[in-house]
Design a protein around this motif. Sequence first.
Motif, mmCIF file in Angstrom:
data_model
loop_
_atom_site.group_PDB
_atom_site.id
_atom_site.type_symbol
_atom_site.label_atom_id
_atom_site.label_comp_id
_atom_site.label_asym_id
_atom_site.label_seq_id
_atom_site.Cartn_x
_atom_site.Cartn_y
_atom_site.Cartn_z
ATOM 1 N N CYS A 75 0.821 -1.203 0.000
ATOM 2 C CA CYS A 75 0.000 0.000 0.000
ATOM 3 C C CYS A 75 0.858 1.259 0.000
ATOM 4 C CB CYS A 75 -0.936 -0.015 1.199
ATOM 5 S SG CYS A 75 -2.206 -1.313 1.119
ATOM 6 N N ARG A 76 1.934 1.250 0.759
ATOM 7 C CA ARG A 76 2.810 2.423 0.805
ATOM 8 C C ARG A 76 3.517 2.636 -0.534
ATOM 9 N NH1 ARG A 76 3.805 4.652 5.740
ATOM 10 N NH2 ARG A 76 5.757 5.538 4.969
ATOM 11 N N ALA A 77 3.783 1.547 -1.250
ATOM 12 C CA ALA A 77 4.438 1.672 -2.552
ATOM 13 C C ALA A 77 3.540 2.382 -3.560
ATOM 14 C CB ALA A 77 4.851 0.298 -3.066
ATOM 15 N N THR A 78 2.218 2.229 -3.431
ATOM 16 C CA THR A 78 1.325 2.941 -4.350
ATOM 17 C C THR A 78 1.405 4.451 -4.122
ATOM 18 O OG1 THR A 78 -0.596 2.805 -2.854
ATOM 19 C CG2 THR A 78 -0.244 0.969 -4.367
ATOM 20 N N ARG A 79 1.641 4.859 -2.873
ATOM 21 C CA ARG A 79 1.711 6.292 -2.574
ATOM 22 C C ARG A 79 2.982 6.915 -3.144
ATOM 23 N NH1 ARG A 79 0.728 5.105 3.811
ATOM 24 N NH2 ARG A 79 -0.983 3.604 3.512
ATOM 25 N N ALA A 80 4.037 6.113 -3.266
ATOM 26 C CA ALA A 80 5.304 6.631 -3.780
ATOM 27 C C ALA A 80 5.456 6.437 -5.280
ATOM 28 C CB ALA A 80 6.472 5.940 -3.052
ATOM 29 N N HIS A 81 4.483 5.813 -5.933
ATOM 30 C CA HIS A 81 4.588 5.556 -7.369
ATOM 31 C C HIS A 81 4.535 6.871 -8.140
ATOM 32 C CE1 HIS A 81 3.787 3.825 -11.331
ATOM 33 N NE2 HIS A 81 4.194 2.663 -10.822
ATOM 34 N N PRO A 82 5.392 7.065 -9.126
ATOM 35 C CA PRO A 82 5.452 8.349 -9.842
ATOM 36 C C PRO A 82 4.185 8.703 -10.609
ATOM 37 C CG PRO A 82 6.823 6.699 -10.922
ATOM 38 C CD PRO A 82 6.405 6.108 -9.625
ATOM 39 N N GLU A 83 3.331 7.728 -10.917
ATOM 40 C CA GLU A 83 2.132 8.017 -11.684
ATOM 41 C C GLU A 83 0.904 8.258 -10.800
ATOM 42 O OE1 GLU A 83 1.474 4.910 -14.465
ATOM 43 O OE2 GLU A 83 3.289 5.323 -15.636
ATOM 44 N N VAL A 84 1.064 8.142 -9.489
ATOM 45 C CA VAL A 84 -0.078 8.193 -8.581
ATOM 46 C C VAL A 84 -0.143 9.541 -7.877
ATOM 47 C CG1 VAL A 84 -1.119 7.187 -6.519
ATOM 48 C CG2 VAL A 84 -0.081 5.712 -8.247
ATOM 49 N N GLU A 85 -1.320 10.165 -7.930
ATOM 50 C CA GLU A 85 -1.571 11.407 -7.198
ATOM 51 C C GLU A 85 -2.004 11.113 -5.767
ATOM 52 O OE1 GLU A 85 -1.911 15.492 -6.616
ATOM 53 O OE2 GLU A 85 -1.243 14.505 -8.470
ATOM 54 N N LEU A 86 -2.892 10.129 -5.612
ATOM 55 C CA LEU A 86 -3.380 9.741 -4.292
ATOM 56 C C LEU A 86 -3.326 8.226 -4.198
ATOM 57 C CD1 LEU A 86 -4.646 10.732 -1.632
ATOM 58 C CD2 LEU A 86 -6.895 10.395 -2.684
ATOM 59 N N GLY A 87 -2.491 7.714 -3.286
ATOM 60 C CA GLY A 87 -2.285 6.278 -3.157
ATOM 61 C C GLY A 87 -3.257 5.623 -2.199
ATOM 62 N N ALA A 88 -3.004 4.347 -1.938
ATOM 63 C CA ALA A 88 -3.866 3.565 -1.062
ATOM 64 C C ALA A 88 -3.748 4.057 0.376
ATOM 65 C CB ALA A 88 -3.494 2.084 -1.149
ATOM 66 N N SER A 89 -4.876 4.241 1.027
ATOM 67 C CA SER A 89 -4.923 4.750 2.393
ATOM 68 C C SER A 89 -4.787 3.606 3.393
ATOM 69 C CB SER A 89 -6.249 5.475 2.621
ATOM 70 O OG SER A 89 -7.320 4.545 2.536
ATOM 71 N N PRO A 90 -4.650 3.927 4.694
ATOM 72 C CA PRO A 90 -4.671 2.865 5.703
ATOM 73 C C PRO A 90 -5.954 2.036 5.673
ATOM 74 C CG PRO A 90 -3.778 4.872 6.651
ATOM 75 C CD PRO A 90 -4.246 5.231 5.271
ATOM 76 N N ARG A 91 -7.080 2.653 5.245
ATOM 77 C CA ARG A 91 -8.303 1.877 5.085
ATOM 78 C C ARG A 91 -8.105 0.772 4.053
ATOM 79 N NH1 ARG A 91 -13.682 3.984 5.429
ATOM 80 N NH2 ARG A 91 -12.883 6.040 4.879
ATOM 81 N N ALA A 92 -7.325 1.082 2.999
ATOM 82 C CA ALA A 92 -7.032 0.068 1.988
ATOM 83 C C ALA A 92 -6.183 -1.059 2.566
ATOM 84 C CB ALA A 92 -6.323 0.714 0.798
#
Length: 325
Positions: A242-259
């Motif tokens: 989930c944290r990797a989605t937040r750091a992905h260069p194409e992502v504006e808003l990544g997976a939250s703790p709810r995810a």
Amino acid sequence: MSTTDGTMRRRPDLSSVGTTLEAIERNVTGVVRGKPREVRLALVTLLAEGHLLVEDVPGVGKTMLAKALARSIDCSVARVQFTPDLLPSDVTGVTVYSPDTGDFEFRPGPIFANLVLGDEINRAGPKTQSALLESMEERTVTIDGTTHELARPFMVIATQNPIELEGTYPLPEAQRDRFLMRISIGYPHQDDELEILRTHGGVDRVRELRPVADAAAVADAILAIRDVHVDDAVARYLVALCRATRAHPEVELGASPRASLALLRACRAAAAVAGRDYVVPDDAKELAPHVLPHRLILRPEAQLAGHDPLHVVLDVVDGVPAPTE
């Protein structure tokens, strides 16, 4: 664990729910031909106390999957056909004046059923869509200052058509985040489509389905799944995905703790459906493409390039090392 009458209730053994899960899955796959993976994902969503969004083109069996799962369980079922003129009170219920008693009485809406089938949810207006938020997340409905508890188990299975834009309202991010999974049915294989013609050409197979479990058995299964073991290394792997989605260069808003919590619940349910009392990294790899993509918002340049959140999640799964011990 205590019941409503104050007595202690023993937490059900995980091994005792296997027969119930197999019976439901076998019942549904007998009607929804050639889609065992999608049927299993729907069952995992139910056992994880989540909600399912089925998005695909018309005529591939979205509503049939929802109806088959509902008819396989002896519980209360309600169906809502979402339309632009549907009001929030048509879903949640309304308080009306009763001339007989001289008091105001609450008349519950279809959201108070165990399984709620919402057809074409993106045809409803924003007010009606937002009326589902509290019930899907909190499992309560507040009307006129009074909070009403929903039934247990409780699951919303919503369908939407992604290609028809006229008269539709795209689900907002907050609404999509309430769905544990988003799946697509897809077109069947040629042999499966031929079998569909043979089995569904003359009779309505969904109407012929008989319940193979009841609401109490499903509630016991949900309770037992909470005992599925998650090793610390596996938990760290879920968080890393989930944290990797937040750091992905194409992502504006990544997976939250709810995810992260949603992925954990889904992995526990998938392990139980597979007959295990522990979660393995492969559970996360299999479920991440269904739990995470609809929660991501891509950067505008990534959207213009034709990229989609699913490819981001697949990239993350390939890039994050899984625990090997």
